[in-house]
Design an enzyme around this catalytic site. Structure first.
Site, mmCIF file in Angstrom:
data_model
loop_
_atom_site.group_PDB
_atom_site.id
_atom_site.type_symbol
_atom_site.label_atom_id
_atom_site.label_comp_id
_atom_site.label_asym_id
_atom_site.label_seq_id
_atom_site.Cartn_x
_atom_site.Cartn_y
_atom_site.Cartn_z
ATOM 1 N N GLU A 40 51.969 44.194 -12.211
ATOM 2 C CA GLU A 40 52.725 42.934 -12.176
ATOM 3 C C GLU A 40 51.860 41.785 -12.698
ATOM 4 O O GLU A 40 52.318 40.945 -13.483
ATOM 5 C CB GLU A 40 53.228 42.663 -10.748
ATOM 6 C CG GLU A 40 54.405 43.560 -10.391
ATOM 7 C CD GLU A 40 54.702 43.681 -8.910
ATOM 8 O OE1 GLU A 40 53.742 43.836 -8.126
ATOM 9 O OE2 GLU A 40 55.882 43.662 -8.537
ATOM 10 N N GLU A 49 55.217 52.357 -6.349
ATOM 11 C CA GLU A 49 55.827 51.995 -5.055
ATOM 12 C C GLU A 49 56.915 52.970 -4.616
ATOM 13 O O GLU A 49 57.024 53.296 -3.438
ATOM 14 C CB GLU A 49 56.409 50.565 -5.127
ATOM 15 C CG GLU A 49 55.371 49.461 -5.170
ATOM 16 C CD GLU A 49 54.926 49.119 -6.596
ATOM 17 O OE1 GLU A 49 55.155 49.928 -7.520
ATOM 18 O OE2 GLU A 49 54.340 48.034 -6.772
HETATM 19 N N1 COA Z 1 45.249 49.706 -1.391
HETATM 20 C C1 COA Z 1 44.193 49.922 -0.604
HETATM 21 N N2 COA Z 1 43.168 50.711 -0.974
HETATM 22 C C2 COA Z 1 43.240 51.310 -2.174
HETATM 23 C C3 COA Z 1 44.322 51.133 -3.039
HETATM 24 C C4 COA Z 1 45.368 50.289 -2.609
HETATM 25 N N3 COA Z 1 46.430 50.000 -3.378
HETATM 26 N N4 COA Z 1 44.113 51.862 -4.153
HETATM 27 C C5 COA Z 1 42.928 52.456 -4.003
HETATM 28 N N5 COA Z 1 42.400 52.140 -2.799
HETATM 29 C C6 COA Z 1 41.114 52.574 -2.226
HETATM 30 C C7 COA Z 1 41.162 54.010 -1.739
HETATM 31 O O1 COA Z 1 41.774 54.095 -0.473
HETATM 32 C C8 COA Z 1 39.708 54.348 -1.734
HETATM 33 O O2 COA Z 1 39.113 53.757 -0.599
HETATM 34 P P1 COA Z 1 37.992 54.588 0.266
HETATM 35 O O3 COA Z 1 36.870 54.805 -0.711
HETATM 36 O O4 COA Z 1 37.648 53.673 1.377
HETATM 37 O O5 COA Z 1 38.674 55.858 0.667
HETATM 38 C C9 COA Z 1 39.173 53.596 -2.957
HETATM 39 O O6 COA Z 1 40.119 52.576 -3.231
HETATM 40 C C10 COA Z 1 39.046 54.476 -4.184
HETATM 41 O O7 COA Z 1 40.292 55.070 -4.430
HETATM 42 P P2 COA Z 1 40.520 56.663 -4.520
HETATM 43 O O8 COA Z 1 41.935 56.946 -4.113
HETATM 44 O O9 COA Z 1 39.442 57.372 -3.784
HETATM 45 O O10 COA Z 1 40.304 56.887 -6.078
HETATM 46 P P3 COA Z 1 40.954 58.033 -6.992
HETATM 47 O O11 COA Z 1 40.303 57.915 -8.298
HETATM 48 O O12 COA Z 1 40.922 59.335 -6.282
HETATM 49 O O13 COA Z 1 42.507 57.612 -7.117
HETATM 50 C C11 COA Z 1 44.334 56.088 -7.532
HETATM 51 C C12 COA Z 1 42.857 56.430 -7.782
HETATM 52 C C13 COA Z 1 44.566 54.718 -8.144
HETATM 53 C C14 COA Z 1 45.231 57.136 -8.221
HETATM 54 C C15 COA Z 1 44.636 56.073 -6.006
HETATM 55 O O14 COA Z 1 43.644 55.284 -5.377
HETATM 56 C C16 COA Z 1 45.970 55.485 -5.649
HETATM 57 O O15 COA Z 1 46.991 56.154 -5.808
HETATM 58 N N6 COA Z 1 45.997 54.226 -5.140
HETATM 59 C C17 COA Z 1 47.223 53.598 -4.700
HETATM 60 C C18 COA Z 1 47.959 52.967 -5.861
HETATM 61 C C19 COA Z 1 49.297 52.379 -5.399
HETATM 62 O O16 COA Z 1 50.150 53.068 -4.882
HETATM 63 N N7 COA Z 1 49.476 51.054 -5.632
HETATM 64 C C20 COA Z 1 50.658 50.361 -5.246
HETATM 65 C C21 COA Z 1 50.468 49.763 -3.907
HETATM 66 S S1 COA Z 1 51.923 49.015 -3.288
#
Ligand code: COA
Length: 262
Positions: free
Chosen positions: A116, A136
């Site tokens: 966004e 989402e």
């Molecule tokens: N909110 C809070 N924390 C988040 C986050 C989010 N939107 N996206 C990533 N993080 C955090 C993870 O929880 C992790 O924290 P930790 O190290 O304390 O466990 C850290 O960032 C690294 O992310 P991680 O998931 O370990 O990396 P990855 O390379 O395995 O995966 C993504 C990357 C982006 C695919 C995955 O983090 C993800 O799906 N994030 C959510 C994205 C999302 O749904 N956004 C919309 C939110 S409404």
């Protein structure tokens, strides 16, 4: 005592102000502090005459921003989530309407609120390892910081539905084909690409750029006749500016100089 790192960093590169979302360990997921800091940095960049273009990027090699902080979201009741969405929408609208041109320098994941934010900027310059999604729906929620509206405005309804209703993540290359990315660059060339665009934008009269952007932003919001009236009024306001007079005179002076020497 340990001091928390600033949630947004600011750096000046000539006429370009670069704002960096600074929470790399959480892939730059947004917190209220980060939004407030972005707002304050935006105020500062808009007030600074030397700054002609604003770029936003994410710290670390992995992410532009992975969206709203899910750890916070999960604790919210519906009224709190509603207020959180309004705050996010205000921040996105502010960027969308900012008087100075904005560039999203997307260096990795641009997800949810991160996407966004990118769409709220005038231009998206993406690294070849960037990717974009509205995940989402996979959390049984939906975009709430303007995503449904901005995505339609920037990429059309059919393409916006692909993102919002599938939750699928698309590569920067696929997104370039969708038409909402201005330029792609290798990760190491991303900043140069942004600087080149900023140099082009900064060379124009800032008031002309601002007026043109305001008229462009109303397209799609207004019926054609009202949009054209809005455009004509902005044309006239800009036409009265010293910049417009100088630009037109400069063209004529170059033309007559060429006639004399030929
Ligand atoms: N909110 C809070 N924390 C988040 C986050 C989010 N939107 N996206 C990533 N993080 C955090 C993870 O929880 C992790 O924290 P930790 O190290 O304390 O466990 C850290 O960032 C690294 O992310 P991680 O998931 O370990 O990396 P990855 O390379 O395995 O995966 C993504 C990357 C982006 C695919 C995955 O983090 C993800 O799906 N994030 C959510 C994205 C999302 O749904 N956004 C919309 C939110 S409404």
């Amino acid at each position: 005592m340990h001091k928390a790192p600033p949630p947004v960093l600011a750096a000046q590169h000539g006429a370009l102000r670069v704002l960096t979302l600074n929470r790399p360990d959480k892939l730059n997921a947004f917190t209220p502090e980060m939004l407030a800091s972005l707002d304050a940095e935006l105020d500062d960049a808009l007030a600074d005459e030397a700054t002609r273009v604003i770029a936003i990027t994410g710290s670390g090699a992995k992410a532009f921003a992975a969206g709203n902080d899910i750890e916070r979201l999960v604790e919210m009741d519906s009224p709190a989530a509603y207020r959180d969405m309004l705050a996010g929408q205000r921040a996105m609208l502010r960027l969308h309407e900012s008087a100075k041109p904005t560039i999203a320098m997307v260096n990795g994941y641009a997800l949810g609120g991160g996407f966004e934010l990118a769409l709220a900027c005038d231009f998206i310059v993406a690294s070849t390892n960037a990717s974009f999604a509205f995940p989402e729906i996979t959390l049984n929620t939906m975009p709430g910081w303007g995503g449904t509206q901005l995505a339609v405005a920037k990429m059309g309804l059919a393409c916006a539905k692909r993102f919002v209703m599938s939750g699928k993540r698309f590569s920067a290359q696929a997104c370039e084909a969708f038409g909402f990315i201005h330029a792609l660059a290798a990760p190491e060339a991303l900043f140069d690409e942004v600087q080149q665009l900023a140099t082009t934008l900064a060379a124009f009269d800032p008031f002309a750029v601002e007026m043109a952007k305001r008229a462009l932003n109303r397209a799609g919001e207004l019926p054609l006749s009202a949009g054209l009236d809005f455009e004509a009024a902005h044309y006239a306001v800009n036409f009265a500016s010293e910049g417009a007079r100088a630009g037109l005179r400069h063209f004529m002076a170059r033309k007559s100089a060429a006639t004399v020497t030929s």
